[in-house]
Design a protein around this motif. Sequence first.
Motif, PDB file in Angstrom:
ATOM      1  N   ASN B  60       0.818  -1.217   0.000  1.00 44.24           N
ATOM      2  CA  ASN B  60       0.000   0.000   0.000  1.00 44.24           C
ATOM      3  C   ASN B  60       0.849   1.263   0.000  1.00 44.24           C
ATOM      4  N   LYS B  65      -0.989   4.219  -2.015  1.00 46.31           N
ATOM      5  CA  LYS B  65      -2.309   4.235  -1.393  1.00 46.31           C
ATOM      6  C   LYS B  65      -2.209   4.764   0.033  1.00 46.31           C
ATOM      7  N   PHE B  85      -1.898   7.705  -5.515  1.00 45.59           N
ATOM      8  CA  PHE B  85      -2.089   6.372  -6.027  1.00 45.59           C
ATOM      9  C   PHE B  85      -2.119   6.347  -7.571  1.00 45.59           C
ATOM     10  N   HIS B  86      -2.974   7.191  -8.163  1.00 43.48           N
ATOM     11  CA  HIS B  86      -3.135   7.162  -9.623  1.00 43.48           C
ATOM     12  C   HIS B  86      -1.879   7.636 -10.349  1.00 43.48           C
ATOM     13  N   SER B  89       0.573   4.842 -10.388  1.00 44.55           N
ATOM     14  CA  SER B  89       0.124   3.858 -11.363  1.00 44.55           C
ATOM     15  C   SER B  89       0.500   4.316 -12.770  1.00 44.55           C
ATOM     16  N   ARG B  90       0.278   5.608 -13.037  1.00 49.61           N
ATOM     17  CA  ARG B  90       0.641   6.154 -14.351  1.00 49.61           C
ATOM     18  C   ARG B  90       2.146   6.080 -14.610  1.00 49.61           C
ATOM     19  N   VAL B  94       2.306  -0.533 -10.285  1.00 48.74           N
ATOM     20  CA  VAL B  94       0.920  -0.999 -10.292  1.00 48.74           C
ATOM     21  C   VAL B  94       0.800  -2.238  -9.421  1.00 48.74           C
ATOM     22  N   ARG B  95      -0.304  -2.318  -8.671  1.00 47.17           N
ATOM     23  CA  ARG B  95      -0.471  -3.416  -7.731  1.00 47.17           C
ATOM     24  C   ARG B  95      -1.713  -4.247  -8.064  1.00 47.17           C
ATOM     25  N   PHE B  97      -4.589  -6.979  -6.042  1.00 45.42           N
ATOM     26  CA  PHE B  97      -5.221  -6.998  -4.729  1.00 45.42           C
ATOM     27  C   PHE B  97      -5.363  -8.422  -4.207  1.00 45.42           C
ATOM     28  N   GLN B  99      -7.876  -9.735  -2.386  1.00 47.62           N
ATOM     29  CA  GLN B  99      -9.188 -10.294  -2.713  1.00 47.62           C
ATOM     30  C   GLN B  99      -9.414 -10.210  -4.220  1.00 47.62           C
ATOM     31  N   THR B 100     -10.436 -10.914  -4.695  1.00 44.62           N
ATOM     32  CA  THR B 100     -10.808 -10.712  -6.094  1.00 44.62           C
ATOM     33  C   THR B 100     -11.242  -9.260  -6.210  1.00 44.62           C
ATOM     34  N   ASN B 101     -10.792  -8.604  -7.239  1.00 47.68           N
ATOM     35  CA  ASN B 101     -11.093  -7.182  -7.363  1.00 47.68           C
ATOM     36  C   ASN B 101     -11.194  -6.809  -8.833  1.00 47.68           C
ATOM     37  N   LEU B 161      -5.526  -7.280 -15.181  1.00 49.50           N
ATOM     38  CA  LEU B 161      -5.824  -5.843 -15.168  1.00 49.50           C
ATOM     39  C   LEU B 161      -4.549  -5.057 -14.869  1.00 49.50           C
ATOM     40  N   ALA B 162      -3.796  -5.539 -13.882  1.00 52.20           N
ATOM     41  CA  ALA B 162      -2.540  -4.863 -13.560  1.00 52.20           C
ATOM     42  C   ALA B 162      -1.583  -4.947 -14.756  1.00 52.20           C
TER      43      ALA B 162
END
Lengths: 348, 255
Positions: B60, B65, B85-86, B89-90, B94-95, B97, B99-101, B161-162
Motif C-alpha cells: 500500500n 495508497k 495512487f493514480h 500507477s501512471r 501498479v499493484r 489486490f 481479494q478478487t477485485n 488488469l494490472a
Amino acid sequence: MERTAPRVGKPGPGEIASVVVLALAFAVPFISESPLVYSITNQILIAITAAFSVYIMLRMDLLTFAVPSFMAIGGYTVALAALKGGVTDTLLLAALAFSVPALVALPLGALVLRLRGVYFVLVTFVLTEIVQLLLFETPGLTGGSNGLVGMPATTLFGLSLADNRAVLFVAAGLALAAALITAGVTSYFRQHFAAIEENEVLAQSLGLVVWRYKVLGFVVAAGLAGLAGFSLVNMLLTAHPTSFSPISSVNYIGYTIIGGRSSMLGPIVGSTLLVWATNIFAIRGEYSQGLFGVLIIVVVLLARGGLLGAVRSLLLWVQTVRARASGTAPTSSPTVAPKSSPTTRVAP
Amino acid sequence: MTQATHAANRAAADGELRVEKISKRFGGLKVFDDINLTLAPGDILGVIGPNGAGKTTLINIICGKLAPTHGRIFLGGEEVTAKPFHSLSRMGVVRSFQQTNTFRTATVRENLARAVRFSGGSADVWRRLDELLARFGLAERQDEQSDKLPYGQQKMLGLLLAYSTSPKVLLLDEPAAGLEGRERTRVDDFVQHARADLGCSVLIVEHDMDLIRRLCPRIIVLDAGRSLAEGPPAEVLSRRDVIDAYVGAIDEEDA
C-alpha cells in the motif's frame, strides 16, 4: 483478428430515447391549450432538468443535495441579468444560467471531491443552507425575503416569449438542452463513470484520476441545475428564496431514485409521475417531501432499480416464464437485471 | 521480440524501485520500521512473513495508497514518496489486490479495456493480452460479466488488469491465495510472462512457500515490524529465527 476496446462516446438506447421524449415536449402547446396542462408540463420539465443533475452524480455513486443551491445561483443570475443588465435573450441567459453555477462548482468540487463520498454529501447539504442564508441576508443584491420580482419576458432573436405557450417552449428547450448535455457527458464518459461507481480503488490503481472526473461531473451537474433554475424563474417571473428551499433537494433525488437511477429515462419517468401525482392528488408541498422520502425508502428496500428497474425485471420475468412454457431457454442472459450490491471496498 | 527488448531497455533506464528506510505507524501502532529494498528491472522479489507483519501495508505504501511515516521511495532515481495512487500507477508502479477485485458488472473485455484506457495504454497491449487470455482460459469468457466467473478466474483477471497497464514495477498481493494447485502454476506463468513481455520487476507477497521458492531468487522476511532476513529462499528459509517466526504459520493459507 484484432478486437478493439469498447468505444467511449456512443449514446445508448436510454440516452437516445430520453432526448426523443424531451423533443416531443415541444408538441404539447400544439395539442392542448389548457393552462393546467401547461403548468404541469412546465413543472415536469423543470423537475426533469433538475433531476438530470442528480442523475449525473449518481453515475459515480455520489449523492448531491446541492441541486437547489445551483438552481438558485442559475435562477438569480438570470433574474439579475434581466433586471439589472437588461439581458432578455434566451440563449444568452441560458448560457449564463449554465456557466455561473458551473464556475462556482469548479473550485468547490476540486476541494471537496478529493475527500470520501460521505463528506461530499455533507458539504452539498450544508451548501443549500448557506445559499438560503445568502439569499435572505443580501437584500441589496437578491432582494432578500422579497426576492427579485418584475422580470421582463425573455426574447429569442428579438421575438418576445411572453405568453404561456412561449414559456413552455423555453422550458422544453432548456430541458432538451439538459438532456443533450447529460446524454453526451454520461455516454462519452460511460466507462470512466461506471468504473468509479463500481470500484473507485481499482480504477485509481489502474491510473484513473478519479477526482478529476468527479469534478467534471459536478461542474456539469451544477450547470444543469442552473438551467432548471432559469426555467423556474422564467415560469414564475420571480426569483424567490422559497423556490430553492434546501428540503426541495429531496424532491430531485426522489424523482431520480424512484424513477430509476440506472438509465436517463429514470429521472424522466420519476419526475413525470411524481409531479403529476403531486398536482392531481393536490398534495400540499410540505407533505410531498414526506411522501417522496417514504417512496425512496420503499425503492431502496424493494426495487433498487426504481420504477424503470421494476418494469425491466417484470418484462424479464414474463420472458422467462414464456420461454419456459414453450420449452426453450431465453436467448439472452438477463444483462439488464437491476444491480444490487454495493461496490467492493478493498481492505488496506 | 524486438519490442520486448525495447521495453526491457526502457525499463532498465528508468524502472528501478528503491525503498529507503520506510516505516509506518497508525497512531500509536507501529506496523514496521526501517524497511529497505531495491528492485531492478527484471527482478523478482518475494516478501513473506506471518499475518500482520505489514506485507500488505508495504504494498500500500509503495503504490501510493498510504503515505509512509518516515522514509523515502524512488523510481528510476526520482523521488515518488507519497505521490497519489493514480500518479504512481501512471508512472508504472501498479499493484494487484489480495481479494478478487474487478469491475464487477462489467464484462471481462470491458474490464481490460478500462485498464488499458485508464493507464493511457496503446492498442498493441491487446495482442499480448489476447495471448494471456487464451493461456488462462479467459479467451472464451470475454463477454461474461466478471463477477460471474469462478473465483480463480476472477483472481487471474485481477492480475491481467494490472498487466494491462504495462507496469514497470508489479506489486502482487497474495496472487495465489485461495487458488487450487493447478491454478497456482498459472501465477508462475503470469509472472514469467509479465517479466518477459514488459521487462518489469515483480514484488510478490505470498504465503505459498513452494510458489515463492519456484519464482523468487531473493526473498525478504518481515516479522513483528522489521526485516528479519533477506537472501535466496533456500538459505533464508532454513534459518532458525525465520522458522521460529513462522512456526505454525509457514504453510497456512489465506490471510
